[in-house]
Design a protein around this motif. Structure first.
Motif, short mmCIF file in Angstrom:
data_model
loop_
_atom_site.label_atom_id
_atom_site.label_comp_id
_atom_site.label_asym_id
_atom_site.label_seq_id
_atom_site.Cartn_x
_atom_site.Cartn_y
_atom_site.Cartn_z
N SER A 110 6.18 -0.87 -13.11
CA SER A 110 5.07 0.17 -12.82
C SER A 110 4.07 0.69 -12.84
CB SER A 110 5.95 0.44 -10.95
OG SER A 110 6.13 -0.42 -10.37
N SER A 116 1.86 -3.14 -7.31
CA SER A 116 3.68 -3.74 -6.24
C SER A 116 3.34 -4.96 -6.52
CB SER A 116 3.41 -3.38 -4.77
OG SER A 116 2.02 -3.83 -4.59
N THR A 150 6.95 -2.43 -5.26
CA THR A 150 6.78 -1.62 -3.72
C THR A 150 6.41 -0.21 -4.50
OG1 THR A 150 8.24 -0.24 -2.96
CG2 THR A 150 7.48 -2.56 -1.64
N SER A 158 -1.65 4.33 -10.21
CA SER A 158 -0.86 3.03 -8.84
C SER A 158 -3.06 3.21 -8.82
CB SER A 158 -0.88 4.01 -7.65
OG SER A 158 -0.95 3.96 -6.68
N GLU A 373 3.54 1.84 1.45
CA GLU A 373 4.55 1.15 0.50
C GLU A 373 5.71 0.47 1.81
OE1 GLU A 373 6.10 4.05 -2.07
OE2 GLU A 373 6.46 2.67 -3.32
N ASN A 384 5.25 -8.15 -0.17
CA ASN A 384 6.18 -8.38 -1.51
C ASN A 384 7.30 -9.11 -0.97
OD1 ASN A 384 4.67 -6.12 -2.74
ND2 ASN A 384 6.50 -5.82 -3.37
#
Length: 434
Positions: A110, A116, A150, A158, A373, A384
Motif C-alpha cells: 500500500s 486498495s 483496504t 493514498s 475503508e 474488496n
C-alpha cells in the motif's frame, strides 16, 4: 423554482443514477451541469468546460499517475512478492502467522500503490495459495486479504487522500503524513484481530510454517531492501522536506522503473500491461474528479451548504457531535455505495458545515478514509470482497463476508481511538518540515 429545491432534486437524481450503476464521474457531471442550467442557464456549459480544464491542468494531480505507475512496477518487478516473503519468514511460524504476514505485505505494498484494490489483488495472488496450502480457514484467509487491501487508501501514498486534498484544498503532504501512524496502528489492530480469532478457534489456522533460522529471516528481509528503500525515500523525503509530495511521486516512480530494469522485468509485455493499467486507473480517478468539481459548483449555486450551516448553528451542536454523526452516516452509506463516490459526493457539503466549528480537516480526513475503508469490506457492496472472490473462485461469497467481521471491528476501534486521541493522526503533519 427555488435553487435549494433544485439542489435537493439534483441529489435525488444523482442517487438514482448511482443506484443504476452509472459511472460516478459521469453521473455527477450530468447532474451538476443540468442543475446549473436550471438555475443559471448561460453558466452551465462554461462551468462544465472550465472545471474540466482546471482539473486536467492541475499540477498536484500528476501525483496520481506517478504513484499508480510506481505500484504497478512494484508488482511486475517482484518487489511485492519479496515483501510478502520477508513477512512470511518473520511471522509464518506463529499461529495465524501467514494471515498476519498477508496484512504486513498489504501494508507495505500500500505504501507503493495507494490503491486498495491493487493491494488486495496483488497480495491475494501471492498469499492465498500459501494459506490454503497450510489449510487455513477460508474465511480467515480471504478476510485477511480483503481487509489488508483496504490499507491502500490510508497508508500513503493514498489516492483517497489526494482526492480529499484537492476537494478541501488541504496539503497533500500533510495528509500523507497524517495517514502514517493510523496506518501502522490499524495494521497492528488487524494482526491483533487475527490473534484473537485464532485464540478463540485454533482450527481456523491449524498449521504453522516451520520457524526459519535467523540468518534466513535476515536474508529474506534483505531481498525486500528495494521496496523498503523506495518507501523510506518517498515518505521520508516528504516528512523531512527534501521534496514535495508530487516530487516524491516522481522519485518513487523513477526508482521503481530502475529496479524493474535491474531485475530484468522490463519486457515489452510487462511495460504494455503496466502503462495500460496506469492509464485506465488514472482516467477513472480523473473522470470522478471532473464530475466532483462540476457537481461542487452546482451545490454552490444552490446555496444548500449555507442553509445547512445555519441550521446546524441554530441547533447548537458541537463540532465533535457533528463529526460523529457524519461518520455514522458514512458507515451506512458504505454498505451501499463505493468509497470514492461517498468522498466526492459528501465532502463539498460537509466542509462548509464542520470547518467553521473548528474541526481540523486533516484529522477529519483520516477518520473519513478509515470509515470508507470499512465500506470496502461491508456487505452487500464491499468492493474488496468481490476482488478477493475473483481470486478465490472456490470460496463462497458469504464465507468471505463472514471472515471480514473481526477486521471491520478493528477498523471501528481505530476510529474510536483517533476520535479520543487526535494526535495519533496529527503528530506527524504538525512536526514535518515546513
Amino acid at each position: 423554482m427555488d435553487p435549494a429545491t433544485i439542489g435537493f432534486i439534483g441529489f435525488g437524481v444523482l442517487f438514482v443514477l448511482l443506484f443504476i450503476r452509472m459511472p460516478v464521474g459521469a453521473a455527477m457531471m450530468l447532474v451538476g451541469t443540468g442543475g446549473i442550467w436550471f438555475i443559471r442557464e448561460r453558466a452551465a456549459i462554461p462551468k462544465l468546460a472550465g472545471e474540466i480544464f482546471n482539473e486536467a491542468s492541475n499540477y498536484p494531480l500528476t501525483i496520481i499517475p506517478l504513484f499508480v505507475l510506481m505500484g504497478n512496477l512494484a508488482g511486475v518487478s517482484g518487489m511485492s512478492r519479496d515483501l510478502y516473503t520477508a513477512a512470511h519468514a518473520w511471522l509464518g511460524h506463529l499461529k495465524g502467522g501467514l494471515a498476519s504476514a498477508t496484512i504486513v505485505g498489504c501494508a507495505g505494498f500500500s505504501a507503493l500503490s495507494g490503491s486498495s484494490l491493487a493491494a488486495a489483488l496483488t497480495m491475494g495472488r501471492v498469499a492465498l495459495p500459501e494459506m490454503q496450502r497450510y489449510k487455513y480457514d477460508n474465511g480467515l484467509a480471504t478476510g485477511a486479504i480483503a481487509a489488508g487491501g483496504t490499507l491502500g487508501i490510508l497508508i500513503p501514498p493514498s489516492a483517497g487522500f489526494v482526492v480529499y486534498a484537492i476537494l478541501t484544498e488541504e496539503s497533500i503532504g500533510r495528509l500523507f503524513m497524517a495517514g502514517v501512524l493510523p496506518g501502522l496502528m490499524l495494521t497492528t489492530l488487524f494482526i491483533f484481530a487475527i490473534w484473537l480469532s485464532v485464540l478463540r478457534k485454533p482450527e481456523r489456522a491449524p498449521a504453522a510454517a516451520e520457524r526459519m533460522a535467523l540468518g534466513q529471516r535476515f536474508a529474506a528481509l534483505f531481498r525486500s531492501f528495494w521496496i523498503i528503500g523506495i518507501i523510506v525515500a518517498t515518505i521520508g523525503g516528504i516528512y523531512t522536506g527534501v521534496f514535495s509530495a508530487v516530487e516524491a511521486a516522481g522519485v518513487g516512480a523513477f526508482l521503481a522503473l530502475l529496479v524493474t530494469l535491474i531485475r530484468g522485468a522490463m519486457t515489452w509485455a510487462n511495460m504494455v500491461d503496466v502503462f495500460t493499467s496506469t492509464l485506465k486507473s488514472t482516467g477513472t480517478v480523473f473522470l470522478i474528479l471532473f464530475g466532483a468539481f462540476v457537481f461542487k459548483s452546482f451545490v454552490g449555486f444552490t446555496g444548500i451548504t449555507i442553509t445547512l450551516s445555519e441550521w446546524v448553528a441554530l441547533q447548537g451542536f458541537t463540532g465533535f457531535q457533528i463529526v460523529c454523526a457524519f461518520l455514522v452516516l458514512f458507515i451506512i452509506l458504505g454498505m451501499f455505495m463505493e468509497g470514492f463516490a461517498i468522498l466526492v459526493l459528501t465532502v463539498p457539503l460537509i466542509q462548509p458545515i464542520i470547518q467553521p466549528l473548528g474541526i481540523d480537516m486533516i484529522w477529519f480526513g483520516v477518520l473519513m478514509v478509515i470509515v470508507l475503508e470499512m465500506g470496502l469490506i461491508s456487505p452487500p457492496v464491499g468492493v474488496n470482497v468481490f476482488v478477493v472472490k475473483g481470486i478465490a473462485r472456490d470460496v463462497p461469497l458469504n464465507t468471505i463476508f463472514r471472515g471480514i467481521w473481526p477486521f471491520w471491528f478493528a477498523m471501528l476501534a481505530a476510529v474510536l481511538l483517533i476520535l479520543a486521541f487526535p494526535q495519533i493522526a496529527l503528530t506527524l503533519p504538525n512536526t514535518m518540515f515546513g
